[in-house]
Design a protein around this motif. Sequence first.
Motif, short mmCIF file in Angstrom:
data_model
loop_
_atom_site.label_atom_id
_atom_site.label_comp_id
_atom_site.label_asym_id
_atom_site.label_seq_id
_atom_site.Cartn_x
_atom_site.Cartn_y
_atom_site.Cartn_z
N VAL A 4 0.85 -1.20 0.00
CA VAL A 4 0.00 0.00 0.00
C VAL A 4 0.88 1.24 0.00
O VAL A 4 0.68 2.17 -0.80
N TYR A 5 1.87 1.26 0.87
CA TYR A 5 2.76 2.42 0.94
C TYR A 5 3.66 2.53 -0.29
O TYR A 5 3.96 3.63 -0.75
N ASN A 6 4.07 1.39 -0.84
CA ASN A 6 4.86 1.42 -2.07
C ASN A 6 4.05 2.03 -3.21
O ASN A 6 4.56 2.85 -3.98
N LEU A 7 2.78 1.63 -3.33
CA LEU A 7 1.91 2.20 -4.36
C LEU A 7 1.64 3.68 -4.11
O LEU A 7 1.56 4.48 -5.05
N LEU A 8 1.52 4.06 -2.85
CA LEU A 8 1.31 5.46 -2.51
C LEU A 8 2.52 6.29 -2.92
O LEU A 8 2.39 7.38 -3.47
N GLY A 9 3.71 5.75 -2.67
CA GLY A 9 4.94 6.43 -3.09
C GLY A 9 5.03 6.55 -4.60
O GLY A 9 5.42 7.59 -5.14
N LEU A 10 4.65 5.49 -5.30
CA LEU A 10 4.63 5.51 -6.76
C LEU A 10 3.66 6.58 -7.27
O LEU A 10 3.98 7.35 -8.18
N ALA A 11 2.48 6.62 -6.67
CA ALA A 11 1.47 7.62 -7.06
C ALA A 11 2.01 9.03 -6.82
O ALA A 11 1.80 9.93 -7.65
N TYR A 12 2.71 9.24 -5.71
CA TYR A 12 3.27 10.56 -5.43
C TYR A 12 4.31 10.94 -6.48
O TYR A 12 4.30 12.05 -7.02
N ARG A 13 5.20 10.00 -6.78
CA ARG A 13 6.25 10.28 -7.78
C ARG A 13 5.65 10.54 -9.16
O ARG A 13 6.23 11.27 -9.96
N ALA A 14 4.50 9.94 -9.43
CA ALA A 14 3.81 10.17 -10.72
C ALA A 14 2.98 11.45 -10.71
O ALA A 14 2.37 11.80 -11.71
N GLY A 15 2.93 12.13 -9.57
CA GLY A 15 2.15 13.36 -9.47
C GLY A 15 0.66 13.11 -9.39
O GLY A 15 -0.14 13.95 -9.80
N LYS A 16 0.28 11.95 -8.83
CA LYS A 16 -1.12 11.55 -8.79
C LYS A 16 -1.70 11.54 -7.38
O LYS A 16 -2.63 10.81 -7.10
N VAL A 17 -1.15 12.35 -6.48
CA VAL A 17 -1.71 12.47 -5.14
C VAL A 17 -1.76 13.93 -4.71
O VAL A 17 -0.99 14.76 -5.18
N ALA A 18 -2.70 14.19 -3.84
CA ALA A 18 -2.75 15.45 -3.11
C ALA A 18 -2.52 15.05 -1.66
O ALA A 18 -3.13 14.11 -1.18
N TRP A 19 -1.60 15.71 -0.96
CA TRP A 19 -1.33 15.32 0.42
C TRP A 19 -1.45 16.54 1.32
O TRP A 19 -1.19 17.66 0.91
N GLY A 20 -1.93 16.28 2.51
CA GLY A 20 -2.18 17.37 3.45
C GLY A 20 -3.61 17.85 3.31
O GLY A 20 -4.22 17.77 2.24
N TYR A 21 -4.15 18.34 4.40
CA TYR A 21 -5.57 18.71 4.45
C TYR A 21 -5.97 19.71 3.38
O TYR A 21 -6.93 19.50 2.64
N GLN A 22 -5.23 20.81 3.27
CA GLN A 22 -5.62 21.88 2.33
C GLN A 22 -5.59 21.41 0.89
O GLN A 22 -6.52 21.67 0.12
#
Length: 102
Positions: A4-22
């Motif tokens: 799950v965390y590996n996929l989350l990291g992959l998604a972040y590196r691909a620019g496919k996540v928003a992180w943090g409340y705002q």
Amino acid sequence: MNDVYNLLGLAYRAGKVAWGYQAVMAALKRRKVFLLLMAGDSSPRLKRKLLTTCREYAIEGIVYGDKVTMGAALGKPPCAVVGVTDANLARLIRQHVREVGA
């Protein structure tokens, strides 16, 4: 770190996540979020607010893991909420969360 965390990291590196409340709330309002992950050690008030928002926008919100590990998966400081903005990555992450049994 699990899949799950590996996929989350992959998604972040691909620019496919928003992180943090705002950032997550802004992405939700633009209807760009397909899956919302909240850290289990987030405040009850934050989880309640985010789960209500998920119902409002008809997306799945999952409580999973902890802030430190979630932030580490992104290469960031501790993070309470992450929104996945790619439908395929969201499906894969959702599948792995269910396999782990969150």
